[in-house]
Design a protein around this motif. Sequence first.
Motif, PDB file in Angstrom:
ATOM      1  N   LYS A   1      16.834  -5.975  11.576  1.00 28.39           N
ATOM      2  CA  LYS A   1      16.716  -4.800  12.451  1.00 28.39           C
ATOM      3  C   LYS A   1      15.831  -3.755  11.790  1.00 28.39           C
ATOM      4  O   LYS A   1      15.008  -3.106  12.421  1.00 28.39           O
ATOM      5  CB  LYS A   1      18.102  -4.217  12.736  1.00 28.39           C
ATOM      6  N   TYR A   2      15.982  -3.605  10.488  1.00 29.56           N
ATOM      7  CA  TYR A   2      15.142  -2.631   9.762  1.00 29.56           C
ATOM      8  C   TYR A   2      13.691  -3.100   9.743  1.00 29.56           C
ATOM      9  O   TYR A   2      12.775  -2.316   9.948  1.00 29.56           O
ATOM     10  CB  TYR A   2      15.649  -2.432   8.327  1.00 29.56           C
ATOM     11  N   TRP A   3      13.490  -4.382   9.497  1.00 35.16           N
ATOM     12  CA  TRP A   3      12.119  -4.921   9.489  1.00 35.16           C
ATOM     13  C   TRP A   3      11.481  -4.688  10.853  1.00 35.16           C
ATOM     14  O   TRP A   3      10.326  -4.312  10.961  1.00 35.16           O
ATOM     15  CB  TRP A   3      12.134  -6.426   9.180  1.00 35.16           C
ATOM     16  N   ASN A   4      12.278  -4.937  11.896  1.00 34.33           N
ATOM     17  CA  ASN A   4      11.786  -4.777  13.255  1.00 34.33           C
ATOM     18  C   ASN A   4      11.337  -3.339  13.498  1.00 34.33           C
ATOM     19  O   ASN A   4      10.269  -3.085  14.042  1.00 34.33           O
ATOM     20  CB  ASN A   4      12.915  -5.160  14.220  1.00 34.33           C
ATOM     21  N   ASP A   5      12.168  -2.392  13.056  1.00 31.67           N
ATOM     22  CA  ASP A   5      11.827  -0.975  13.232  1.00 31.67           C
ATOM     23  C   ASP A   5      10.573  -0.603  12.447  1.00 31.67           C
ATOM     24  O   ASP A   5       9.794   0.235  12.864  1.00 31.67           O
ATOM     25  CB  ASP A   5      12.974  -0.076  12.745  1.00 31.67           C
ATOM     26  N   LEU A   6      10.401  -1.217  11.306  1.00 34.05           N
ATOM     27  CA  LEU A   6       9.227  -0.884  10.485  1.00 34.05           C
ATOM     28  C   LEU A   6       7.944  -1.402  11.134  1.00 34.05           C
ATOM     29  O   LEU A   6       6.871  -0.839  10.941  1.00 34.05           O
ATOM     30  CB  LEU A   6       9.367  -1.495   9.087  1.00 34.05           C
ATOM     31  N   GLY A   7       8.053  -2.487  11.888  1.00 34.33           N
ATOM     32  CA  GLY A   7       6.880  -3.051  12.575  1.00 34.33           C
ATOM     33  C   GLY A   7       6.181  -4.111  11.737  1.00 34.33           C
ATOM     34  O   GLY A   7       6.269  -4.103  10.504  1.00 34.33           O
ATOM     35  N   GLU A   8       5.465  -4.989  12.456  1.00 38.83           N
ATOM     36  CA  GLU A   8       4.887  -6.159  11.778  1.00 38.83           C
ATOM     37  C   GLU A   8       3.733  -5.834  10.834  1.00 38.83           C
ATOM     38  O   GLU A   8       3.355  -6.645  10.008  1.00 38.83           O
ATOM     39  CB  GLU A   8       4.416  -7.167  12.828  1.00 38.83           C
ATOM     40  N   ASP A   9       3.152  -4.636  10.997  1.00 46.16           N
ATOM     41  CA  ASP A   9       2.016  -4.314  10.115  1.00 46.16           C
ATOM     42  C   ASP A   9       2.455  -3.698   8.795  1.00 46.16           C
ATOM     43  O   ASP A   9       1.630  -3.447   7.914  1.00 46.16           O
ATOM     44  CB  ASP A   9       1.057  -3.352  10.835  1.00 46.16           C
ATOM     45  N   THR A  10       3.740  -3.447   8.687  1.00 50.40           N
ATOM     46  CA  THR A  10       4.225  -2.823   7.442  1.00 50.40           C
ATOM     47  C   THR A  10       4.216  -3.835   6.306  1.00 50.40           C
ATOM     48  O   THR A  10       4.558  -5.007   6.493  1.00 50.40           O
ATOM     49  CB  THR A  10       5.675  -2.318   7.639  1.00 50.40           C
ATOM     50  N   ILE A  11       3.818  -3.361   5.150  1.00 46.98           N
ATOM     51  CA  ILE A  11       3.889  -4.233   3.968  1.00 46.98           C
ATOM     52  C   ILE A  11       5.337  -4.239   3.477  1.00 46.98           C
ATOM     53  O   ILE A  11       5.919  -3.184   3.213  1.00 46.98           O
ATOM     54  CB  ILE A  11       2.954  -3.721   2.856  1.00 46.98           C
TER      55      ILE A  11
ATOM     56  N   ALA B   1      23.524  -1.169   1.499  1.00 45.85           N
ATOM     57  CA  ALA B   1      22.485  -1.368   0.486  1.00 45.85           C
ATOM     58  C   ALA B   1      21.069  -1.254   1.040  1.00 45.85           C
ATOM     59  O   ALA B   1      20.138  -0.948   0.302  1.00 45.85           O
ATOM     60  CB  ALA B   1      22.678  -2.739  -0.167  1.00 45.85           C
ATOM     61  N   PHE B   2      20.890  -1.480   2.368  1.00 46.09           N
ATOM     62  CA  PHE B   2      19.515  -1.423   2.916  1.00 46.09           C
ATOM     63  C   PHE B   2      19.079  -0.002   3.216  1.00 46.09           C
ATOM     64  O   PHE B   2      17.895   0.311   3.208  1.00 46.09           O
ATOM     65  CB  PHE B   2      19.436  -2.181   4.250  1.00 46.09           C
ATOM     66  N   ALA B   3      20.070   0.844   3.549  1.00 44.93           N
ATOM     67  CA  ALA B   3      19.758   2.125   4.159  1.00 44.93           C
ATOM     68  C   ALA B   3      18.806   2.963   3.312  1.00 44.93           C
ATOM     69  O   ALA B   3      17.804   3.485   3.814  1.00 44.93           O
ATOM     70  CB  ALA B   3      21.053   2.884   4.411  1.00 44.93           C
ATOM     71  N   ASN B   4      19.101   3.075   2.038  1.00 47.15           N
ATOM     72  CA  ASN B   4      18.281   3.934   1.190  1.00 47.15           C
ATOM     73  C   ASN B   4      16.843   3.445   1.114  1.00 47.15           C
ATOM     74  O   ASN B   4      15.903   4.226   1.178  1.00 47.15           O
ATOM     75  CB  ASN B   4      18.889   3.972  -0.201  1.00 47.15           C
ATOM     76  N   HIS B   5      16.702   2.129   0.977  1.00 45.65           N
ATOM     77  CA  HIS B   5      15.346   1.577   0.864  1.00 45.65           C
ATOM     78  C   HIS B   5      14.592   1.771   2.181  1.00 45.65           C
ATOM     79  O   HIS B   5      13.415   2.135   2.187  1.00 45.65           O
ATOM     80  CB  HIS B   5      15.414   0.096   0.492  1.00 45.65           C
ATOM     81  N   TYR B   6      15.308   1.579   3.298  1.00 39.82           N
ATOM     82  CA  TYR B   6      14.669   1.768   4.600  1.00 39.82           C
ATOM     83  C   TYR B   6      14.185   3.217   4.717  1.00 39.82           C
ATOM     84  O   TYR B   6      13.045   3.476   5.092  1.00 39.82           O
ATOM     85  CB  TYR B   6      15.657   1.426   5.726  1.00 39.82           C
ATOM     86  N   ASN B   7      15.064   4.141   4.378  1.00 37.20           N
ATOM     87  CA  ASN B   7      14.676   5.561   4.478  1.00 37.20           C
ATOM     88  C   ASN B   7      13.486   5.896   3.594  1.00 37.20           C
ATOM     89  O   ASN B   7      12.678   6.747   3.900  1.00 37.20           O
ATOM     90  CB  ASN B   7      15.862   6.458   4.108  1.00 37.20           C
ATOM     91  N   LYS B   8      13.390   5.190   2.480  1.00 37.75           N
ATOM     92  CA  LYS B   8      12.288   5.463   1.553  1.00 37.75           C
ATOM     93  C   LYS B   8      10.946   4.990   2.134  1.00 37.75           C
ATOM     94  O   LYS B   8       9.930   5.655   1.990  1.00 37.75           O
ATOM     95  CB  LYS B   8      12.571   4.722   0.232  1.00 37.75           C
ATOM     96  N   VAL B   9      10.970   3.864   2.836  1.00 44.01           N
ATOM     97  CA  VAL B   9       9.684   3.287   3.262  1.00 44.01           C
ATOM     98  C   VAL B   9       9.312   3.580   4.712  1.00 44.01           C
ATOM     99  O   VAL B   9       8.154   3.423   5.095  1.00 44.01           O
ATOM    100  CB  VAL B   9       9.646   1.742   3.033  1.00 44.01           C
ATOM    101  N   THR B  10      10.291   4.043   5.518  1.00 38.69           N
ATOM    102  CA  THR B  10       9.976   4.189   6.951  1.00 38.69           C
ATOM    103  C   THR B  10       9.165   5.435   7.274  1.00 38.69           C
ATOM    104  O   THR B  10       9.298   6.460   6.605  1.00 38.69           O
ATOM    105  CB  THR B  10      11.269   4.194   7.806  1.00 38.69           C
ATOM    106  N   LYS B  11       8.325   5.290   8.318  1.00 41.88           N
ATOM    107  CA  LYS B  11       7.629   6.482   8.846  1.00 41.88           C
ATOM    108  C   LYS B  11       8.380   6.959  10.090  1.00 41.88           C
ATOM    109  O   LYS B  11       8.060   7.978  10.659  1.00 41.88           O
ATOM    110  CB  LYS B  11       6.189   6.115   9.204  1.00 41.88           C
ATOM    111  N   ASN B  12       9.355   6.139  10.527  1.00 43.74           N
ATOM    112  CA  ASN B  12      10.146   6.522  11.705  1.00 43.74           C
ATOM    113  C   ASN B  12      11.273   7.469  11.273  1.00 43.74           C
ATOM    114  O   ASN B  12      11.355   7.851  10.108  1.00 43.74           O
ATOM    115  CB  ASN B  12      10.785   5.282  12.349  1.00 43.74           C
ATOM    116  N   GLU B  13      12.137   7.706  12.219  1.00 39.01           N
ATOM    117  CA  GLU B  13      13.276   8.585  11.914  1.00 39.01           C
ATOM    118  C   GLU B  13      14.176   7.927  10.865  1.00 39.01           C
ATOM    119  O   GLU B  13      14.444   6.719  10.926  1.00 39.01           O
ATOM    120  CB  GLU B  13      14.075   8.789  13.207  1.00 39.01           C
ATOM    121  N   LYS B  14      14.640   8.716   9.921  1.00 32.66           N
ATOM    122  CA  LYS B  14      15.475   8.141   8.857  1.00 32.66           C
ATOM    123  C   LYS B  14      16.908   7.920   9.349  1.00 32.66           C
ATOM    124  O   LYS B  14      17.338   8.561  10.302  1.00 32.66           O
ATOM    125  CB  LYS B  14      15.491   9.075   7.650  1.00 32.66           C
TER     126      LYS B  14
END
Length: 526
Positions: A163-173, A199-212
Amino acid sequence: METTNFLQEILKILLVALIAYISYYYYKYFTRENPLPGPFPLPLIGNLHQVLKNGSFDVSKFQTKYGDLCEFYTCSKRFILLSNDDLVQKIMKPTINSPFHNRVNDDNEGLEEIGLLNTGLAFNNNYDNWLFHRRFYAKVMMSTSFIKQSVIVAQNSFIEMEKYWNDLGEDTIIEFNHWMKRYFFETIFIISTNNRAYAFANHYNKVTKNEKLSLPESVLKESNTFVESINVVVQSLQYFFILPRIVLYLPIIERYTKYLKGRVYWVRYNVNDIIKSRREEISKTPIDQKLKSDILTMFLTVNTERDITERIADDLHDEPMSDKDVQRNFIEIMGAGIDTSSNSICFLVNFLENNPKAKQRMIEEIERVLGKDPNSSFTFEDLSKLEYVEAVIKESSRIRSVIPLIFKTNSVPEVIGSYKWSKGTCFGLNFDGIQKQKSFWKDPEKFNPDRFMDNPDSKKKVYMFGGSLRSCPGRNLAMVGLKATLVMLYRKYDIELLGSLKEHIGMIRTCDELKVKLRKRKNVNI
Ligand code: HEM
């Protein structure tokens, strides 16, 4: 004037002490038992400057230069490096009361310093106490019902990660190594406690450009520190194992020692809190109500009136487990399970992406056994049918073992390599070298999972989970975890590698960087 004389006297004393130390060091070196070829050691550091290159603890160069039976020193500790299968056969025999049962000697100051000697499993030299814990692991973690449950947990954690990968989008590294560490942390934490680790939440918030994600700051911080600290604890084991107390507290080094110790104590403190609140939960649960069936509850209830382990202990061990033992076992499960599994997956993906034929064959097997619907769930029984996937895992581990070197010591004098060794000799088993032995493996550097298909001989020569009575008790869990993850990744995604994998060798061979892009394959809904 007086001060100058005083300083001169101090310098003289220091010089005499230094000369005495160096003379003693080389006296011991030149009169050592069974001199073997190996690099010439320096006082205080031994061969550390050659072993540690670019932060990697790499002994393969010693095998190349000095042969399959050679020696090296870390500080004043001598290690006998064994790099072929014949040399390790005796040590790896699963014999009760084997003289090679222990990994470290009783006088290991560093491990004692962080309280890891003679508790839990890995560094426990007290056979009776080790056996009690080991039976627990063997009966719980190797049981089919436990493994079946963990297949479900792994699938759920993977779906959350997607779900996090999906939110980040396919172009995200995607920094694959970071995500895998968190995925295995989440999975093993849930298996152990029945609670989420976030365990995912912090990393997602660190890398996302979307809403944290809007989790409380304290939860985010604590889970992140937990993930990172477990990693530091694992990496620090080698440091404490190798360095004597006197070196740990030398100026400059002392600061680092204190930092590592701080992390170990942070983890301990937090695990104690987890234990305390679970104890409370158990005591508040009415006697006729079923308790949660996770590893932590099993640890806490074994040999009590609320024992949910169906009395796995025997008559010799009828005491409940102390909080200290539960804490050490819990940390060991997290420490031994997360980094090994997450790094294994990184090396596997790297091999598969560089070997398209093997990858294709693996995907075909997955689709043949599990069907073409990439979103369907699967069971432990399904995973057991994936023979080629298992061969891929073994082949990756043969070439890029995540535990490339393990240590064993003998409790009585023993003969190894035609030499008789006094008790307490430290042997380093160089799996990296053994698993690429040219006399056994054809083209040893080539990634070829076929060598494990219908070839029982080759299975014996891979030490992915070690050997002897101390072989990895988490091996069934690890194998289904790796298989399940490969299935979920390769059924659903095309993976594009961005650059090459970067690694270093510590206690564990660690993937420091693996950047990828993930694109959903056709028919995939998330
Ligand atoms: C890919 C994953 C894994 C690999 C490659 C691996 C590998 C190993 C190896 C090589 C050893 C040393 C065996 C020896 O001395 O002969 C070991 C020991 C151990 N492993 Fe694993 N392991 C993995 C996953 C796990 C998991 C998931 C757990 C627990 C949840 C675990 C718990 C342990 C423990 C507690 C020991 C010490 C056993 C003892 O001293 O009795 N491991 N593992």
